[in-house]
Design an enzyme around this catalytic site. Sequence first.
Site, PDB file in Angstrom:
ATOM      1  N   ASP A 105      17.470   2.668 -27.380  1.00  0.00           N
ATOM      2  CA  ASP A 105      16.811   2.206 -26.158  1.00  0.00           C
ATOM      3  C   ASP A 105      15.364   1.814 -26.485  1.00  0.00           C
ATOM      4  O   ASP A 105      15.141   0.976 -27.364  1.00  0.00           O
ATOM      5  CB  ASP A 105      16.928   3.323 -25.110  1.00  0.00           C
ATOM      6  N   ARG A 106      14.365   2.385 -25.826  1.00  0.00           N
ATOM      7  CA  ARG A 106      12.966   2.055 -26.137  1.00  0.00           C
ATOM      8  C   ARG A 106      12.612   2.456 -27.565  1.00  0.00           C
ATOM      9  O   ARG A 106      11.775   1.815 -28.207  1.00  0.00           O
ATOM     10  CB  ARG A 106      12.011   2.731 -25.152  1.00  0.00           C
ATOM     11  N   HIS A 150      14.159  -2.115 -12.923  1.00  0.00           N
ATOM     12  CA  HIS A 150      13.107  -1.113 -13.140  1.00  0.00           C
ATOM     13  C   HIS A 150      12.072  -1.591 -14.152  1.00  0.00           C
ATOM     14  O   HIS A 150      10.921  -1.173 -14.094  1.00  0.00           O
ATOM     15  CB  HIS A 150      13.721   0.217 -13.588  1.00  0.00           C
ATOM     16  N   TRP A 151      12.453  -2.486 -15.099  1.00  0.00           N
ATOM     17  CA  TRP A 151      11.463  -3.013 -16.033  1.00  0.00           C
ATOM     18  C   TRP A 151      10.276  -3.597 -15.275  1.00  0.00           C
ATOM     19  O   TRP A 151       9.120  -3.383 -15.651  1.00  0.00           O
ATOM     20  CB  TRP A 151      12.095  -4.114 -16.887  1.00  0.00           C
ATOM     21  N   TYR A 204       6.556   0.591 -20.739  1.00  0.00           N
ATOM     22  CA  TYR A 204       7.163  -0.614 -20.161  1.00  0.00           C
ATOM     23  C   TYR A 204       6.124  -1.703 -19.914  1.00  0.00           C
ATOM     24  O   TYR A 204       6.402  -2.897 -20.095  1.00  0.00           O
ATOM     25  CB  TYR A 204       7.883  -0.260 -18.862  1.00  0.00           C
ATOM     26  N   HIS A 266      25.451   5.179 -21.712  1.00  0.00           N
ATOM     27  CA  HIS A 266      24.203   4.786 -22.362  1.00  0.00           C
ATOM     28  C   HIS A 266      23.609   5.867 -23.254  1.00  0.00           C
ATOM     29  O   HIS A 266      23.115   5.567 -24.347  1.00  0.00           O
ATOM     30  CB  HIS A 266      23.174   4.369 -21.305  1.00  0.00           C
TER      31      HIS A 266
END
Length: 303
Positions: A105-106, A150-151, A204, A266
């Site tokens: 993910d991030r 949400h980004w 983000y 996820h």
Amino acid sequence: MFEGFQEERIDVGEASVFVRFGGEGPPVVLLHGHPRTSATWHRVAPRLVAAGHTVVCPDLRGYGRSRGPRFTEDHAGYSKRAVAGDVVAAMRRLGHSRFALAGHDRGGSVALRLTLDHPAAVTRVAFLDCLPLTEHLARISVEFATQWWHWFFFAQPGIPERVITADPDSWYRGDPDAMGAENHAEWRRATRDPDVVRAMLEDYRAGLTVDRRHEQADRDAGKRVTCPALVLWSLRDDLEDLYGDPVAVWRRWATDVRGHGIDSGHHVAEEAPAALARALTGFLQPDRVGCRSSAPARRDDNG
């Protein structure tokens, strides 16, 4: 959780990095995603130790028990370049100048930045449930905007902090049975901390600004990942639905890439740890050659 591992907080200059580490053998760094901490790897890390690796699990800058600098309008203090520098510095403090790397993910965005900025340090890299940030942004569709809204909410100044910290347990939902009770408790403490929430939002905000510029500069310069790369994605998540074959996208960025899906949602490290550990141990073989930069070296934004 993490039986036999050590814990340390490492000062790397403008940040302090909390790390868990254990095992012997070729080192591999596991980088978590949002909104998790290093505890998300508690079912995977022991399997990699058993397979003969030294495993290091840091909390990313500002997440969990790691801390970063004050927040600024340009978000540079929470850029993937800054976080990647934390990981390199922490690994050197632990005695490892070269290591394999896996990011989810991030954490996958950090893994890409680290591999591009510090190619001699990385022997192999695995990207889990992620694409380069610019590839996401270049493919914005109604489906992306609906599922990944949400980004753009997180990028708004001030508003998401007030919304999330008003009721973090409702915003960040976790199941202690699925996550593991200790992992869930650590995650819940972190998401109730307003400073952690702000740092996660800065991640983000950096992604849509300074990180996007860094990636675009690398694309313009023809810079690529040249060490072996593995791409894994969760079949019960939306990455393949949105973009087709993720490996095909990553071939724009890496010269030696392969990959496949895993039957999981996820949070693959928690939901399918055995399958993930098998995929990683099959890939993370000792490698004598690190990543080679495929473009001339350049100074970063801070000179």
